[in-house]
Design an enzyme around this catalytic site. Structure first.
Site, PDB file in Angstrom:
ATOM      1  N   LYS A 158       0.792  -5.761 -14.617  1.00 26.52           N
ATOM      2  CA  LYS A 158      -0.219  -5.078 -15.566  1.00 26.52           C
ATOM      3  C   LYS A 158       0.111  -5.087 -17.083  1.00 26.52           C
ATOM      4  CE  LYS A 158      -2.164  -3.084 -11.466  1.00 26.52           C
ATOM      5  NZ  LYS A 158      -2.816  -1.862 -10.790  1.00 26.52           N
ATOM      6  N   SER A 187      -6.821   1.061  -7.729  1.00 28.67           N
ATOM      7  CA  SER A 187      -6.176   1.296  -9.049  1.00 28.67           C
ATOM      8  C   SER A 187      -7.078   1.311 -10.283  1.00 28.67           C
ATOM      9  CB  SER A 187      -5.193   0.175  -9.324  1.00 28.67           C
ATOM     10  OG  SER A 187      -5.427  -1.081  -9.535  1.00 28.67           O
TER      11      SER A 187
END
Length: 202
Positions: free
Chosen positions: A143, A100
């Site tokens: 996140k 990611s």
């Protein structure tokens, strides 16, 4: 109240070209992850440090290949990348892996090669392919919580993660401008500081 529990440091860390702020998930929840890129004279090659796992190392290779292949679109001098490139992910004692950070690596390398710092309020997460597609990631809620906690106000996330925004608390989304993107070129265009004008550079 004592010392603040979290000290936002993205502004200081991204004040120089070659540093981008990524978003990660750890055993403790979400966190920010700084990707640092530097270049020096020497045989062309890529050095990776920061206790990176195999998948993250591959992401860095893909990011460099993409920047080289799309140098003209990114405003990069291809010769700049034909040198020794070093990508480091601080907190070297902490193992890191996963795909990611791909778009963060592309952004950091482009920032380095163009001399344009990444805007300090911006964070990002997304896997990148060789042709620049942004693929979905896990842990979006954690996140974005980390982005807010660390003082970021703008984030780039994969288009295919858009449904996951429904799980993010409304008060968090109110403090963040979320860009959903399918092409890493859109991330780079939005994340880098504007190029200095000729007059300003003189």
């Amino acid at each position: 109240m004592g010392r603040p529990r979290f000290t936002p440091e993205a502004h200081e860390r991204t004040s120089v070209p070659g540093v981008a702020t990524g978003l990660a998930v750890t055993g403790m929840g979400g966190d920010v992850l700084f990707i640092e890129a530097s270049v020096h004279d020497g045989p062309a090659g890529l050095t990776l440090t920061g206790q990176l796992g195999d998948v993250m190392k591959e992401s860095a290779q893909i990011a460099l290949t993409f920047v080289r292949a799309h140098a003209a679109e990114l405003g990069v001098d291809p010769a700049f990348l034909d040198r020794a490139i070093h990508v480091h992910v601080p907190a070297g004692a902490t193992p890191k892996d996963g795909p990611s950070a791909g778009i963060t690596m592309v952004t950091a390398l482009t920032s380095l090669a163009t001399g344009r710092p990444v805007r300090s309020e911006v964070g990002m997460t997304g896997e990148v392919t060789l042709n620049g597609r942004v693929l979905p990631i896990g842990g979006l809620k954690q996140k974005l919580l980390a982005a807010q906690r660390n003082g970021l106000t703008e984030v780039f996330v994969p288009l295919r993660n858009e449904p996951d925004l429904d799980d993010v608390p409304a008060d968090v989304l109110e403090t963040l401008t979320v860009h959903v993107v399918g092409d890493v070129l859109d991330v780079v265009r939005g994340a880098l500081s504007p190029a200095a004008t000729t007059a300003a550079a003189a």
